[in-house]
Design a protein around this motif. Structure first.
Motif, PDB file in Angstrom:
ATOM      1  N   SER A  73      52.805  47.110  36.446  1.00 14.93           N
ATOM      2  CA  SER A  73      52.926  47.007  37.897  1.00 14.93           C
ATOM      3  C   SER A  73      51.745  46.204  38.441  1.00 14.93           C
ATOM      4  N   LEU A  74      51.935  45.612  39.608  1.00 20.02           N
ATOM      5  CA  LEU A  74      50.898  44.776  40.203  1.00 20.02           C
ATOM      6  C   LEU A  74      49.672  45.602  40.576  1.00 20.02           C
ATOM      7  N   ASN A 104      48.975  37.668  38.014  1.00 24.90           N
ATOM      8  CA  ASN A 104      49.569  37.712  39.348  1.00 24.90           C
ATOM      9  C   ASN A 104      51.027  38.137  39.236  1.00 24.90           C
ATOM     10  N   GLU A 105      51.734  38.143  40.348  1.00 19.72           N
ATOM     11  CA  GLU A 105      53.111  38.642  40.358  1.00 19.72           C
ATOM     12  C   GLU A 105      54.022  37.816  39.459  1.00 19.72           C
ATOM     13  N   THR A 106      53.832  36.491  39.465  1.00 18.71           N
ATOM     14  CA  THR A 106      54.652  35.625  38.605  1.00 18.71           C
ATOM     15  C   THR A 106      54.393  35.910  37.134  1.00 18.71           C
ATOM     16  N   LEU A 112      53.398  38.666  35.819  1.00 18.54           N
ATOM     17  CA  LEU A 112      53.961  39.969  35.472  1.00 18.54           C
ATOM     18  C   LEU A 112      55.475  39.902  35.303  1.00 18.54           C
ATOM     19  N   ARG A 113      56.123  39.044  36.064  1.00 14.25           N
ATOM     20  CA  ARG A 113      57.571  38.855  35.853  1.00 14.25           C
ATOM     21  C   ARG A 113      57.827  38.294  34.464  1.00 14.25           C
TER      22      ARG A 113
END
Length: 363
Positions: free
Chosen positions: A224-225, A256-258, A260-261
């Motif tokens: 998770s972020l 970052n969020e990208t 983590l995706r």
């Protein structure tokens, strides 16, 4: 896809979106189902690893060759070029670029040994089969060079793992799991979908989850972020690892969020791959396949159960020897482990699971 200094050396031309697997030359021009192509890629890499191991190549050379193998089949169909010919060409080329030279004749003899089940000591140096195989390897190498555009640079996630291990927040058990998972990642197309640090992070996160047990933080919590709330109740039967430790890789790289995706997708593909194996024969694979994939990412389902795609394997060859072990053979778990290797990626077999038949006439 975001990059960092740790991704240096990986050309963007060799990074494909996951959706590209639905449009490979094999799928688009040869009516291959994606599950069949991924199965044959795994078989090809397994053959490549066996070939390289028998030649005594360092693991780094085999990882380079496996990366080229996956790159090649993003530009050519598996129907037009047999996976074993391309695997042999990748190995032969890697012996040159990785400065671990082997004679073409020796590569051809080991190739013949693998596809016939005859001990390499009984494969004569001078034979029509060996001569023909040498020619086939050279022809395949020409096409391989064209496909690679003479771009030979690769980076292994193992080198990123060594960096993580040196940071000192992982146990030897986690290191062994992560090292083995990174080996297995080459049996999937992860090396052409994600940068090495993403793959390395996915390997160590999955390894931590496997080592910590079923009552430890889920993969969702680990990637998770922001960290999960410290007020969450702790199951009375087991004390999970520290949230900071369970999120070590995420925080170490500052994802970052990208990012983590991408880690989420890499984890999902790895778990999908493990779930496709013959689970009862291997506790190691069963343990990984039992882990719940991340739920907040894309629900990727690329693999079919390998048992459905497995060709029949004859029990005994005409010469009385058995062929390469089948998918249903029981492999040795965690081979090699990080603790039994060195940070320099010493020579050895890049793992031995899953066992995939490589008899050329079985496809």
């Amino acid at each position: 896809m975001t990059t960092s200094i740790r991704d240096t050396g990986v050309s963007a031309q060799w990074m494909f979106p996951v959706e590209a697997l639905q449009h490979t030359p094999s799928v688009e021009t040869s009516n291959y189902a994606i599950g069949k192509e991924l199965y044959d890629r795994a078989r090809g890499v397994e053959f490549l690893f066996r070939l390289g191991s028998s030649l005594g190549l360092p693991s780094s050379a085999m990882f380079t060759a496996a990366t080229w193998f996956h790159r090649f089949f993003m530009r050519f169909s598996m129907e037009d070029y047999h996976r074993q010919d391309i695997a042999a060409a990748c190995i032969f080329l890697a012996t040159k670029t990785e400065e671990c030279g082997r004679k073409l004749r020796d590569v051809a003899r080991v190739f013949q040994s693998k596809i016939t089940g005859v001990d390499v000591a009984h494969i004569p140096n001078e034979s029509l089969e060996v001569e023909n195989q040498q020619t086939a390897i050279l022809l395949a190498e020409e096409i391989l060079l064209e496909a690679l555009c003479f771009d030979f640079v690769t980076t292994s996630p193992h080198f990123i793992l060594v960096e993580l291990f040196d940071a000192g927040q992982t146990t030897s058990k986690v290191q062994d799991y992560a090292w083995s998972i990174a080996h297995d990642s080459y049996r999937t197309p992860l090396c052409i979908l994600f940068y090495p640090r993403i793959i390395a992070a996915a390997c160590i996160i999955l390894a931590q989850r496997a080592a910590d047990g079923p009552h430890s933080p889920s993969l969702d919590a680990r990637i998770s972020l922001s960290p999960p709330s410290a007020s969450l109740p702790t199951p009375p039967s087991h004390k999970p690892a520290s949230p900071d430790v369970s999120r070590f890789a995420v925080e170490y790289f500052g994802f970052n969020e990208t990012d983590l995706r991408h880690v989420t997708d890499a984890l999902t593909i790895l778990l999908d791959f493990y779930a496709a194996q013959d689970l009862p024969s291997n506790p190691y694979i069963s343990l990984l396949a039992s882990i719940q994939p991340p739920t907040h990412g894309r629900q990727l389902k690329l693999y079919e159960p390998f048992a459905r795609l497995l060709p029949p394997v004859p029990l005994v060859m005409n010469n009385g020897q058995t062929p390469e072990p089948s998918q249903n053979a029981t492999p040795a778990p965690l081979t090699p482990s990080y603790t039994s290797s060195t940070a320099k990626l010493t020579p050895g077999s890049p793992g031995s699971h899953p066992k995939i038949p490589s008899q050329r006439d079985l496809s």
